[in-house]
Design a protein around this motif. Structure first.
Motif, PDB file in Angstrom:
ATOM      1  N   ALA A   1      33.956  42.184  34.487  1.00  0.00           N
ATOM      2  CA  ALA A   1      35.124  42.258  35.361  1.00  0.00           C
ATOM      3  C   ALA A   1      35.562  40.842  35.719  1.00  0.00           C
ATOM      4  O   ALA A   1      34.803  40.082  36.320  1.00  0.00           O
ATOM      5  CB  ALA A   1      34.787  43.052  36.617  1.00  0.00           C
ATOM      6  N   LEU A   2      36.759  40.484  35.321  1.00  0.00           N
ATOM      7  CA  LEU A   2      37.275  39.143  35.584  1.00  0.00           C
ATOM      8  C   LEU A   2      38.072  39.144  36.886  1.00  0.00           C
ATOM      9  O   LEU A   2      38.851  40.071  37.143  1.00  0.00           O
ATOM     10  CB  LEU A   2      38.152  38.678  34.425  1.00  0.00           C
ATOM     11  CG  LEU A   2      37.458  38.617  33.056  1.00  0.00           C
ATOM     12  CD1 LEU A   2      38.439  38.132  31.996  1.00  0.00           C
ATOM     13  CD2 LEU A   2      36.230  37.716  33.093  1.00  0.00           C
ATOM     14  N   PRO A   3      37.898  38.123  37.705  1.00  0.00           N
ATOM     15  CA  PRO A   3      38.625  38.067  38.983  1.00  0.00           C
ATOM     16  C   PRO A   3      40.131  38.104  38.773  1.00  0.00           C
ATOM     17  O   PRO A   3      40.661  37.528  37.816  1.00  0.00           O
ATOM     18  CB  PRO A   3      38.188  36.727  39.583  1.00  0.00           C
ATOM     19  CG  PRO A   3      36.892  36.410  38.905  1.00  0.00           C
ATOM     20  CD  PRO A   3      37.004  36.964  37.522  1.00  0.00           C
TER      21      PRO A   3
ATOM     22  N   ALA B   1      36.370  43.142  24.935  1.00  0.00           N
ATOM     23  CA  ALA B   1      36.372  44.202  25.944  1.00  0.00           C
ATOM     24  C   ALA B   1      36.796  43.669  27.306  1.00  0.00           C
ATOM     25  O   ALA B   1      37.522  44.340  28.059  1.00  0.00           O
ATOM     26  CB  ALA B   1      34.982  44.836  26.031  1.00  0.00           C
ATOM     27  N   SER B   2      36.391  42.454  27.618  1.00  0.00           N
ATOM     28  CA  SER B   2      36.730  41.882  28.929  1.00  0.00           C
ATOM     29  C   SER B   2      38.218  41.565  29.021  1.00  0.00           C
ATOM     30  O   SER B   2      38.844  41.763  30.071  1.00  0.00           O
ATOM     31  CB  SER B   2      35.891  40.624  29.182  1.00  0.00           C
ATOM     32  OG  SER B   2      34.509  40.936  29.191  1.00  0.00           O
ATOM     33  N   LEU B   3      38.807  41.075  27.941  1.00  0.00           N
ATOM     34  CA  LEU B   3      40.245  40.807  27.961  1.00  0.00           C
ATOM     35  C   LEU B   3      41.049  42.097  28.048  1.00  0.00           C
ATOM     36  O   LEU B   3      42.070  42.153  28.744  1.00  0.00           O
ATOM     37  CB  LEU B   3      40.653  40.003  26.733  1.00  0.00           C
ATOM     38  CG  LEU B   3      40.766  38.484  26.974  1.00  0.00           C
ATOM     39  CD1 LEU B   3      39.439  37.869  27.391  1.00  0.00           C
ATOM     40  CD2 LEU B   3      41.323  37.776  25.748  1.00  0.00           C
ATOM     41  N   ALA B   4      40.600  43.131  27.346  1.00  0.00           N
ATOM     42  CA  ALA B   4      41.291  44.416  27.439  1.00  0.00           C
ATOM     43  C   ALA B   4      41.236  44.949  28.870  1.00  0.00           C
ATOM     44  O   ALA B   4      42.234  45.440  29.410  1.00  0.00           O
ATOM     45  CB  ALA B   4      40.666  45.421  26.472  1.00  0.00           C
ATOM     46  N   ARG B   5      40.056  44.823  29.490  1.00  0.00           N
ATOM     47  CA  ARG B   5      39.907  45.311  30.856  1.00  0.00           C
ATOM     48  C   ARG B   5      40.759  44.488  31.825  1.00  0.00           C
ATOM     49  O   ARG B   5      41.338  45.021  32.774  1.00  0.00           O
ATOM     50  CB  ARG B   5      38.437  45.243  31.259  1.00  0.00           C
ATOM     51  CG  ARG B   5      38.078  45.981  32.521  1.00  0.00           C
ATOM     52  CD  ARG B   5      38.347  47.463  32.378  1.00  0.00           C
ATOM     53  NE  ARG B   5      39.284  47.952  33.381  1.00  0.00           N
ATOM     54  CZ  ARG B   5      39.832  49.155  33.392  1.00  0.00           C
ATOM     55  NH1 ARG B   5      39.546  50.004  32.423  1.00  0.00           N
ATOM     56  NH2 ARG B   5      40.652  49.523  34.332  1.00  0.00           N
TER      57      ARG B   5
ATOM     58  N   VAL C   1      47.005  36.581  38.777  1.00  0.00           N
ATOM     59  CA  VAL C   1      46.370  35.641  37.832  1.00  0.00           C
ATOM     60  C   VAL C   1      44.936  36.076  37.569  1.00  0.00           C
ATOM     61  O   VAL C   1      44.134  36.230  38.502  1.00  0.00           O
ATOM     62  CB  VAL C   1      46.388  34.200  38.388  1.00  0.00           C
ATOM     63  CG1 VAL C   1      45.691  33.247  37.420  1.00  0.00           C
ATOM     64  CG2 VAL C   1      47.825  33.747  38.631  1.00  0.00           C
ATOM     65  N   SER C   2      44.611  36.275  36.290  1.00  0.00           N
ATOM     66  CA  SER C   2      43.243  36.591  35.881  1.00  0.00           C
ATOM     67  C   SER C   2      42.484  35.305  35.591  1.00  0.00           C
ATOM     68  O   SER C   2      43.068  34.316  35.107  1.00  0.00           O
ATOM     69  CB  SER C   2      43.242  37.484  34.629  1.00  0.00           C
ATOM     70  OG  SER C   2      43.796  38.745  34.916  1.00  0.00           O
ATOM     71  N   ASP C   3      41.185  35.329  35.862  1.00  0.00           N
ATOM     72  CA  ASP C   3      40.356  34.126  35.715  1.00  0.00           C
ATOM     73  C   ASP C   3      39.333  34.340  34.603  1.00  0.00           C
ATOM     74  O   ASP C   3      38.553  35.288  34.625  1.00  0.00           O
ATOM     75  CB  ASP C   3      39.635  33.839  37.043  1.00  0.00           C
ATOM     76  CG  ASP C   3      38.971  32.474  37.067  1.00  0.00           C
ATOM     77  OD1 ASP C   3      38.837  31.858  35.995  1.00  0.00           O
ATOM     78  OD2 ASP C   3      38.570  32.039  38.166  1.00  0.00           O
ATOM     79  N   TRP C   4      39.323  33.426  33.640  1.00  0.00           N
ATOM     80  CA  TRP C   4      38.421  33.509  32.493  1.00  0.00           C
ATOM     81  C   TRP C   4      37.032  32.953  32.778  1.00  0.00           C
ATOM     82  O   TRP C   4      36.110  33.124  31.984  1.00  0.00           O
ATOM     83  CB  TRP C   4      39.017  32.713  31.328  1.00  0.00           C
ATOM     84  CG  TRP C   4      39.696  31.432  31.755  1.00  0.00           C
ATOM     85  CD1 TRP C   4      41.021  31.236  31.899  1.00  0.00           C
ATOM     86  CD2 TRP C   4      39.075  30.198  32.153  1.00  0.00           C
ATOM     87  NE1 TRP C   4      41.288  29.945  32.342  1.00  0.00           N
ATOM     88  CE2 TRP C   4      40.105  29.292  32.505  1.00  0.00           C
ATOM     89  CE3 TRP C   4      37.754  29.762  32.240  1.00  0.00           C
ATOM     90  CZ2 TRP C   4      39.854  27.990  32.939  1.00  0.00           C
ATOM     91  CZ3 TRP C   4      37.494  28.470  32.678  1.00  0.00           C
ATOM     92  CH2 TRP C   4      38.534  27.601  33.026  1.00  0.00           C
ATOM     93  N   GLU C   5      36.817  32.280  33.914  1.00  0.00           N
ATOM     94  CA  GLU C   5      35.579  31.527  34.123  1.00  0.00           C
ATOM     95  C   GLU C   5      34.304  32.360  33.979  1.00  0.00           C
ATOM     96  O   GLU C   5      33.323  31.872  33.383  1.00  0.00           O
ATOM     97  CB  GLU C   5      35.600  30.836  35.485  1.00  0.00           C
ATOM     98  CG  GLU C   5      34.392  29.919  35.690  1.00  0.00           C
ATOM     99  CD  GLU C   5      34.480  29.096  36.968  1.00  0.00           C
ATOM    100  OE1 GLU C   5      33.417  28.729  37.496  1.00  0.00           O
ATOM    101  OE2 GLU C   5      35.613  28.817  37.432  1.00  0.00           O
ATOM    102  N   PRO C   6      34.239  33.624  34.468  1.00  0.00           N
ATOM    103  CA  PRO C   6      32.996  34.383  34.308  1.00  0.00           C
ATOM    104  C   PRO C   6      32.587  34.635  32.858  1.00  0.00           C
ATOM    105  O   PRO C   6      31.448  35.034  32.603  1.00  0.00           O
ATOM    106  CB  PRO C   6      33.297  35.703  35.033  1.00  0.00           C
ATOM    107  CG  PRO C   6      34.333  35.348  36.048  1.00  0.00           C
ATOM    108  CD  PRO C   6      35.193  34.329  35.369  1.00  0.00           C
TER     109      PRO C   6
END
Length: 746
Positions: A635-637, A672-676, A646-651
């Protein structure tokens, strides 16, 4: 009197170059009506008179029984006064100013012609240029309309008496088949190689096949340009082709013999029903199909990729070569990498001399090039990656009327040009990247050709908002008013223009780079609204592109930048990064971007899949190919900043560098994370704006794994998802999107 009822039809749509006039003639004979039929620019005009019931049946059959390649529409139908006629005749073409011109694309060799090609008793037995009204070249040999032989590249080939009889007989399937010819009066083959005599006809074919069997590379002239051809099972030949063409990694297309049940194809790849249907489509495109473990093709054809570009022969010359050679061959564009496909015999020998061992020419001129179209099956449907021979010019009916014709010059990569006039638009075949003078010159030629063929002289030129693009500079020098369109607005408008539904859209425009409204480099945007009224509502956390454009070719630069932006470092990174770090700290040649395409590059670097890219999109292709099975997303912030989600890629940084996990697992996790993350943005925006219709546009959505994850999850959450089906979602669709955006009401 009952036999004096008369009606006039004007037929529009695809009715020229497909045998429509002889079809009308045969209908008239069947229903015993008198009158005439003729071409009029892009339309067919018909006058028929006779008993009322016969005219009714005749009119119904115009649509119901049209030739297979025709796409007729009744533009107008009205009663008229009878004329003193004793029979039905085909009249000479008339010219007229009209917005209903249709330019036919190039067609594949039909079954009837192939049967004659293989029949030893037929006078066109093994003639490499056999064709009829249902097949053969069109767009690549038409010099002007109407589509008559005198207006094509065949004008210089005088018909022999037997061909002339066929050409003039309305009951013959070669009636006014403009490229018609035979071995006596038509184009001929010529084989040329160093230190040997020129060979012609059957000897030229035999020499070409012998060269392929000996591991040589042959430049073969086809319908829309040259292919560079070699034995697809010969690793040394394929490696040599790559080295000479300076194309070390980009996948190569393979042409297979047309066998019952696609047997040859099935031995090399694992097609599903959608792949096979697309292979056999009249377009005859290159179709990306998953590899088969049992394939005996050279590994060098598509190393690092999960698919192979497969196509079937579409010209009689290809059928003959494959039948004599007996196995598949590589058939990649005959050009210097980055330049348009070559079409001229002398220029091909000059430009391709360092690459090809020999040349199989012919003397039928190619008026303008048309590279092979490319398709990929995504979410159950074949979707174009590149327009070309067989489906371009791509013609579209617009949902509005253009008051003055517009010419759109596209962007910079994978370019096409597009023309809009009246309620219609036409998009050119693939022109390539605008990095060379030859590419820009071809763009100018094709732009002029489209205007001449369709009879629509542009009054406005449309281009990208990026001032550094060659197409933007060209627009400024065109001498017409210029409209500049932001790159991602064009992506969104291309999708909206294709599906033509009313109301607002939420379009995710994810790609490598595009000049944004705020002067920064966009690439991970969500736009809300409709053409002419887009508003950015979501994006991604920005990061630095170390070295600007160079970062796209060197993915580790992006990986390092992400780590530094996140307050960490990349321990596995190779080489001395002190200068890069200094540039990052001081902001020297480090423009910031929200590009999702560059996130793919970084992920491929973290996984060790691509440390230096030799072609655009290489790292994302390798990353997708590495995926296996389903992975649980991270789950990305998602935060709202200044009205923008704004989505954050850092995790993602830590798990992507976790070598305790397999490469396949990490690649799957990334997708999967980008789709989510996309669905998280969509859900927030639906809650705010009440919109459940989303579109996916931009080069990132060529990725099958990501796209299918998004579609599946979005539909589970009751979103309606649209992905381009007729135009590419990548930058090849930008020119069409520019037309839609520039024409939209503000």
């Amino acid at each position: 009197m009952t036999d004096q009822v008369a009606r006039k039809w004007v037929m529009s749509g695809r009715v020229q170059g497909v045998g429509f006039r002889p079809f009308v003639y045969r209908l008239a004979k069947r229903w015993r009506v008198r009158g005439w039929v003729r071409n009029r620019a892009g339309e067919v005009e018909i006058l028929a008179q006779g008993p009322l019931d016969a005219l009714r049946r005749f009119g119904e059959a115009l649509l119901a029984e049209a030739p297979p390649l025709a796409r007729p529409e009744i533009f107008s139908e009205q009663p008229t006064e009878p004329e003193p006629l004793d029979a039905f005749e085909i009249r000479e073409s008339a010219t007229a100013e009209t917005e209903h011109v249709h330019v036919p694309p190039d067609y594949f060799a039909c079954k009837s012609c192939l049967a004659e090609l293989d029949d030893p008793h037929d006078r066109r037995f093994r003639y490499p240029f056999i064709n009829c009204t249902q097949c053969g070249p069109r767009y690549t040999l038409i010099e002007r309309l109407p589509y008559d032989r005198a207006n094509t590249a065949m004008a210089g080939f005088v018909l022999c008496s037997r061909c002339a009889a066929e050409y003039g007989d309305p009951l013959d399937r070669r009636f006014h088949a403009e490229p018609v010819a035979c071995a006596q009066c038509g184009p001929q083959l010529e084989f040329r190689a160093p230190r040997r005599f020129d060979l012609h006809g059957e000897a030229a074919l035999a020499a070409c096949v012998a060269a392929l069997r000996s591991g040589q590379i042959v430049a073969v002239k086809g319908i829309g340009g040259y292919h560079l051809v070699c034995d697809a099972a010969n690793s040394a030949a394929v490696a040599s082709l790559r080295a000479r063409k300076q194309r070390p990694h980009k996948p190569l297309a393979v042409m297979f013999p047309l066998e019952p049940g696609l047997a040859a194809v099935r031995r090399a790849v694992a097609p599903e029903a959608a792949h096979e249907a697309m292979l056999l489509d009249p377009i005859r495109p290159v179709v990306l199909i998953p590899k088969s473990p049992a394939s005996d093709l050279a590994a060098e054809i598509a190393a690092g990729c999960c698919e192979i570009g497969v196509m079937l022969p579409y010209s009689p010359l290809h059928h003959l070569l494959l039948a004599d050679f007996g196995r598949p061959f590589v058939a990649t564009s005959g050009n210097i990498s980055g330049e348009p496909v070559l079409t001229d015999n002398l220029m091909a020998e000059k430009r391709l001399a360092p690459v090809a061992d020999a040349f199989l020419h012919h003397n039928r001129p190619i008026v303008r090039p048309a590279d092979d179209p490319v398709y990929r099956v995504v979410a159950g449907k074949p979707r174009p990656i590149r327009l070309g021979r067989g489906n371009a010019p791509f013609e579209v009916e617009l949902p509005f009327r253009v008051e003055r014709p517009l010419l759109a010059l596209g962007g910079h990569l994978k370019n096409t040009v597009a023309l809009a006039w009246g309620k219609r638009a036409a998009v050119s075949p693939h022109l390539g990247d605008m990095d060379s003078p030859r590419s820009v010159a071809l763009l100018q030629q094709v732009a002029g050709d489209l205007q001449a063929l369709y009879g629509a002289k542009a009054a406005i030129v449309v281009c990208d908002a990026h001032s550094g693009y060659a197409t933007t500079r060209l627009a400024r020098n065109w001498g017409l008013p210029v409209v500049r369109v932001f790159h991602h607005h064009a992506h969104a408008s291309a999708l909206a223009g294709e599906f033509q539904q009313t109301g607002d859209w939420l379009v995710f425009t994810w790609d490598g780079a595009g000049y944004g409204e705020d002067g920064t480099i966009w690439g991970g945007e969500a736009l809300l609204g409709q053409p002419g009224r887009w508003r950015r509502v979501a994006s991604w956390r920005r990061f630095a592109l170390l070295g600007g454009d160079r970062a796209a070719r060197e993915p580790p630069r992006i990986a390092h930048a992400l780590c530094w932006e996140g307050g960490t470092r990349w321990p596995a990174g190779v080489g001395d990064t002190s200068l890069l770090r200094l540039a990052w700290e001081r902001g020297l040649n480090c423009p910031h971007t929200s590009s999702v395409g560059r996130l793919f590059d970084a992920a491929a670097a973290f996984l060790g899949l691509c440390m230096r890219a030799s072609f655009e999109g290489q790292a994302p292709m390798y990353l997708e190919a590495a995926c296996e099975g389903e992975c649980r997303p991270i789950a990305l912030p998602l935060h709202k900043r200044d009205g923008l989600w704004v989505s954050d890629w850092e995790p993602l940084l830590a798990p992507l560098q976790d070598r305790q996990r397999s490469v396949a697992s990490r690649a799957g996790l990334f997708h999967a994370s980008l789709a989510r993350a996309l669905l998280a943005q969509a859900s927030m925006l639906r809650a705010e704006h009440g919109i459940s219709r989303i579109g996916l546009s931009g080069g990132v959505f060529q990725n099958r794994v990501l796209c299918e994850m998004v579609v599946r999850q979005a539909e589970q959450e009751n979103f309606q998802v649209f992905i381009p089906e007729r135009l590419p979602c990548n930058d090849a669709g930008i020119s069409f999107g520019q037309l839609i955006e520039a024409s939209a009401p503000r």
